[in-house]
Write a protein that holds these residues in place. Structure first.
Motif, PDB file in Angstrom:
ATOM      1  N   PHE A  32       0.815  -1.224   0.000  1.00 14.41           N
ATOM      2  CA  PHE A  32       0.000   0.000   0.000  1.00 14.41           C
ATOM      3  C   PHE A  32       0.847   1.272   0.000  1.00 14.41           C
ATOM      4  CE2 PHE A  32       0.490  -0.861   4.529  1.00 14.41           C
ATOM      5  CZ  PHE A  32       0.682   0.386   5.081  1.00 14.41           C
ATOM      6  N   GLU A  33       2.075   1.187   0.557  1.00 13.92           N
ATOM      7  CA  GLU A  33       2.895   2.406   0.594  1.00 13.92           C
ATOM      8  C   GLU A  33       3.344   2.805  -0.815  1.00 13.92           C
ATOM      9  OE1 GLU A  33       4.743   0.138   3.542  1.00 13.92           O
ATOM     10  OE2 GLU A  33       5.075   1.866   4.859  1.00 13.92           O
ATOM     11  N   VAL A  34       3.750   1.805  -1.591  1.00 11.69           N
ATOM     12  CA  VAL A  34       4.126   2.071  -2.983  1.00 11.69           C
ATOM     13  C   VAL A  34       2.913   2.594  -3.765  1.00 11.69           C
ATOM     14  CG1 VAL A  34       4.852   0.937  -5.116  1.00 11.69           C
ATOM     15  CG2 VAL A  34       6.047   0.438  -2.988  1.00 11.69           C
ATOM     16  N   ALA A  35       1.746   2.002  -3.500  1.00  6.01           N
ATOM     17  CA  ALA A  35       0.531   2.452  -4.186  1.00  6.01           C
ATOM     18  C   ALA A  35       0.248   3.920  -3.871  1.00  6.01           C
ATOM     19  CB  ALA A  35      -0.663   1.575  -3.788  1.00  6.01           C
ATOM     20  N   ILE A  36       0.429   4.303  -2.621  1.00  7.12           N
ATOM     21  CA  ILE A  36       0.199   5.700  -2.230  1.00  7.12           C
ATOM     22  C   ILE A  36       1.206   6.615  -2.924  1.00  7.12           C
ATOM     23  CG2 ILE A  36       0.376   7.316  -0.280  1.00  7.12           C
ATOM     24  CD1 ILE A  36      -0.899   5.025   1.439  1.00  7.12           C
ATOM     25  N   GLU A  37       2.446   6.181  -3.002  1.00  8.96           N
ATOM     26  CA  GLU A  37       3.452   6.991  -3.702  1.00  8.96           C
ATOM     27  C   GLU A  37       3.063   7.206  -5.162  1.00  8.96           C
ATOM     28  OE1 GLU A  37       7.183   5.350  -0.986  1.00  8.96           O
ATOM     29  OE2 GLU A  37       7.215   5.000  -3.143  1.00  8.96           O
ATOM     30  N   GLU A  38       2.309   6.245  -5.705  1.00  6.48           N
ATOM     31  CA  GLU A  38       1.916   6.347  -7.114  1.00  6.48           C
ATOM     32  C   GLU A  38       0.500   6.891  -7.309  1.00  6.48           C
ATOM     33  OE1 GLU A  38       4.077   6.337  -9.242  1.00  6.48           O
ATOM     34  OE2 GLU A  38       5.721   5.288  -8.231  1.00  6.48           O
ATOM     35  N   GLY A  39      -0.116   7.358  -6.223  1.00  4.99           N
ATOM     36  CA  GLY A  39      -1.376   8.079  -6.401  1.00  4.99           C
ATOM     37  C   GLY A  39      -2.632   7.419  -5.859  1.00  4.99           C
ATOM     38  N   ALA A  40      -2.511   6.306  -5.147  1.00  2.00           N
ATOM     39  CA  ALA A  40      -3.712   5.675  -4.583  1.00  2.00           C
ATOM     40  C   ALA A  40      -4.483   6.674  -3.728  1.00  2.00           C
ATOM     41  CB  ALA A  40      -3.331   4.463  -3.719  1.00  2.00           C
ATOM     42  N   THR A  41      -5.806   6.667  -3.852  1.00  2.00           N
ATOM     43  CA  THR A  41      -6.637   7.500  -2.978  1.00  2.00           C
ATOM     44  C   THR A  41      -7.392   6.645  -1.975  1.00  2.00           C
ATOM     45  OG1 THR A  41      -8.543   7.400  -4.453  1.00  2.00           O
ATOM     46  CG2 THR A  41      -6.995   9.228  -4.786  1.00  2.00           C
ATOM     47  N   ILE A  42      -7.391   5.327  -2.206  1.00  2.00           N
ATOM     48  CA  ILE A  42      -8.069   4.422  -1.276  1.00  2.00           C
ATOM     49  C   ILE A  42      -7.321   3.089  -1.308  1.00  2.00           C
ATOM     50  CG2 ILE A  42      -9.850   3.943  -3.062  1.00  2.00           C
ATOM     51  CD1 ILE A  42     -11.848   3.619  -0.671  1.00  2.00           C
ATOM     52  N   VAL A  43      -6.865   2.652  -0.127  1.00  2.00           N
ATOM     53  CA  VAL A  43      -6.086   1.414  -0.043  1.00  2.00           C
ATOM     54  C   VAL A  43      -6.903   0.373   0.712  1.00  2.00           C
ATOM     55  CG1 VAL A  43      -3.825   2.521  -0.219  1.00  2.00           C
ATOM     56  CG2 VAL A  43      -4.857   2.241   2.037  1.00  2.00           C
ATOM     57  N   ARG A  44      -6.724  -0.886   0.327  1.00  2.00           N
ATOM     58  CA  ARG A  44      -7.515  -1.994   0.890  1.00  2.00           C
ATOM     59  C   ARG A  44      -6.575  -2.898   1.681  1.00  2.00           C
ATOM     60  NH1 ARG A  44      -8.000  -2.160  -4.697  1.00  2.00           N
ATOM     61  NH2 ARG A  44      -6.952  -4.171  -4.561  1.00  2.00           N
ATOM     62  N   VAL A  45      -6.597  -2.757   2.995  1.00  2.00           N
ATOM     63  CA  VAL A  45      -5.606  -3.446   3.827  1.00  2.00           C
ATOM     64  C   VAL A  45      -6.301  -4.431   4.769  1.00  2.00           C
ATOM     65  CG1 VAL A  45      -3.782  -3.125   5.531  1.00  2.00           C
ATOM     66  CG2 VAL A  45      -4.063  -1.450   3.682  1.00  2.00           C
ATOM     67  N   GLY A  46      -5.970  -5.702   4.624  1.00  5.41           N
ATOM     68  CA  GLY A  46      -6.579  -6.741   5.453  1.00  5.41           C
ATOM     69  C   GLY A  46      -5.626  -7.321   6.483  1.00  5.41           C
ATOM     70  N   SER A  47      -4.749  -8.209   6.037  1.00  7.27           N
ATOM     71  CA  SER A  47      -3.941  -8.987   6.981  1.00  7.27           C
ATOM     72  C   SER A  47      -3.029  -8.120   7.853  1.00  7.27           C
ATOM     73  CB  SER A  47      -3.138 -10.059   6.238  1.00  7.27           C
ATOM     74  OG  SER A  47      -2.466  -9.510   5.139  1.00  7.27           O
ATOM     75  N   ALA A  48      -2.582  -6.984   7.366  1.00 12.91           N
ATOM     76  CA  ALA A  48      -1.712  -6.129   8.180  1.00 12.91           C
ATOM     77  C   ALA A  48      -2.478  -5.500   9.348  1.00 12.91           C
ATOM     78  CB  ALA A  48      -1.060  -5.042   7.324  1.00 12.91           C
ATOM     79  N   ILE A  49      -3.800  -5.536   9.278  1.00  6.47           N
ATOM     80  CA  ILE A  49      -4.613  -5.044  10.394  1.00  6.47           C
ATOM     81  C   ILE A  49      -5.136  -6.202  11.239  1.00  6.47           C
ATOM     82  CG2 ILE A  49      -6.759  -3.849  11.026  1.00  6.47           C
ATOM     83  CD1 ILE A  49      -6.407  -2.159   8.461  1.00  6.47           C
ATOM     84  N   PHE A  50      -5.708  -7.205  10.558  1.00  3.19           N
ATOM     85  CA  PHE A  50      -6.436  -8.268  11.265  1.00  3.19           C
ATOM     86  C   PHE A  50      -5.606  -9.518  11.495  1.00  3.19           C
ATOM     87  CE2 PHE A  50      -9.817  -5.725   9.289  1.00  3.19           C
ATOM     88  CZ  PHE A  50     -10.675  -5.569  10.355  1.00  3.19           C
ATOM     89  N   GLY A  51      -4.397  -9.574  10.954  1.00  2.81           N
ATOM     90  CA  GLY A  51      -3.622 -10.809  11.030  1.00  2.81           C
ATOM     91  C   GLY A  51      -3.963 -11.711   9.857  1.00  2.81           C
ATOM     92  N   ASN A  52      -3.275 -12.830   9.780  1.00  2.00           N
ATOM     93  CA  ASN A  52      -3.460 -13.719   8.636  1.00  2.00           C
ATOM     94  C   ASN A  52      -4.822 -14.398   8.670  1.00  2.00           C
ATOM     95  OD1 ASN A  52      -1.026 -13.237   7.332  1.00  2.00           O
ATOM     96  ND2 ASN A  52       0.050 -14.636   8.718  1.00  2.00           N
ATOM     97  N   ARG A  53      -5.351 -14.579   7.434  1.00  2.00           N
ATOM     98  CA  ARG A  53      -6.597 -15.326   7.312  1.00  2.00           C
ATOM     99  C   ARG A  53      -6.264 -16.792   7.075  1.00  2.00           C
ATOM    100  NH1 ARG A  53      -6.963 -10.655   4.251  1.00  2.00           N
ATOM    101  NH2 ARG A  53      -6.082 -11.762   2.495  1.00  2.00           N
ATOM    102  N   SER A  54      -7.231 -17.638   7.405  1.00  2.63           N
ATOM    103  CA  SER A  54      -7.046 -19.044   7.052  1.00  2.63           C
ATOM    104  C   SER A  54      -7.049 -19.155   5.536  1.00  2.63           C
ATOM    105  CB  SER A  54      -8.195 -19.858   7.636  1.00  2.63           C
ATOM    106  OG  SER A  54      -8.287 -21.058   6.927  1.00  2.63           O
ATOM    107  N   PRO A  55      -5.984 -19.747   4.942  1.00  6.07           N
ATOM    108  CA  PRO A  55      -5.903 -19.774   3.485  1.00  6.07           C
ATOM    109  C   PRO A  55      -7.086 -20.513   2.851  1.00  6.07           C
ATOM    110  CG  PRO A  55      -4.158 -21.113   4.506  1.00  6.07           C
ATOM    111  CD  PRO A  55      -4.833 -20.363   5.591  1.00  6.07           C
TER     112      PRO A  55
END
Ligand SMILES: *Cc1c(COP(=O)(O)O)cnc(C)c1O
Length: 236
Positions: free
Chosen positions: A208-231
């Motif tokens: 997401f950091e690279v995406a923001i550097e390239e202009g992202a206005t909305i990032v979708r962040v899951g595992s870095a907030i909630f931890g890993n999901r069961s695959p």
């Protein structure tokens, strides 16, 4: 658990701010979608209490039951996963935005049902930048060559901009060219149709950091907030 989640959220917000500052952007231009798919309502409640305001779900059924439990007003709900036409009527009243409008047929179904329900949904056009057969989305050339005009004729859809899920690479620098490409496509399309297309939905936990550097206005962040999901239950 609660404090982990709060710490993670704080951390992500700090990293968003720092990425924005690196390229002279304001962190307020960037919205964080906390991707809560596969996690139970109790965990979503903790995230909301810790300050998450936008929650992203990738399945209509799952979103429906969580929203029934937590309430439509508990968060701003976004659908980020593949949407089938037969689920449009169910999902439209539930969510604030759909990140995954991936075909003209789907857009026309959303248009028709939005007329029925008198809604004006916010949507993002999903672009399949690497032409992956396993992924949904518009080909860039199709949007350039008349596709976007056809979509704009669906006048109930409030088209916010473009969305992408680039091929996965653990090194975010490998993904940067896709983010650049989505931004450039947006710029070209906005010029073509004289519509602003202000938003870029791009960037996940690992990039997401690279995406923001390239202009992202909305990032979708899951595992870095909630931890890993069961695959096993992580399919989109
Ligand atoms: C699951 C998902 C995400 C979040 O992925 P993480 O790597 O856990 O951050 C983002 N976007 C879409 C479309 C997803 O399905």
């Amino acid at each position: 658990m609660q404090s982990d989640l709060a710490d993670n959220l704080k951390n992500i917000r700090r990293r968003i701010r720092e990425a924005a500052l690196r390229v002279g952007r304001n962190e307020n231009e960037i919205k964080l979608v906390a991707v809560s798919k596969t996690h139970p309502p109790t965990v979503l409640r903790q995230a909301i209490d810790a300050g998450a305001t936008v929650l992203g779900e990738n399945k209509v059924q799952e979103a429906e039951s969580k929203i029934a439990e937590l309430g439509r007003g508990a968060a701003e709900w976004h659908l980020i996963g593949h949407l089938q036409s037969n689920k449009v009527r169910k999902v439209l009243p539930l969510v604030e935005a759909i990140h995954s409008v991936a075909s003209l047929d789907l857009a026309r179904d959303i248009q028709r049902i939005s007329e029925d329900l008198d809604l004006f949904p916010k949507v993002y056009l999903e672009v399949n930048l690497a032409a992956e057969s396993t992924k949904h989305g518009f080909m860039p050339a199709a949007l350039r060559e008349g596709g976007l005009e056809a979509l704009l004729a669906c006048d109930r859809l409030k088209i916010q901009g473009l969305m992408c899920i680039p091929p996965f690479d653990p090194d975010p620098e490998q993904t940067r060219p896709y983010f650049v490409e989505l931004r450039q496509l947006r710029n070209a399309l906005a010029k073509l149709v004289s519509a602003p297309l202000p938003c870029l939905s791009m960037g996940m936990s690992h990039d997401f950091e690279v995406a923001i550097e390239e202009g992202a206005t909305i990032v979708r962040v899951g595992s870095a907030i909630f931890g890993n999901r069961s695959p096993r239950i992580d399919s989109n």
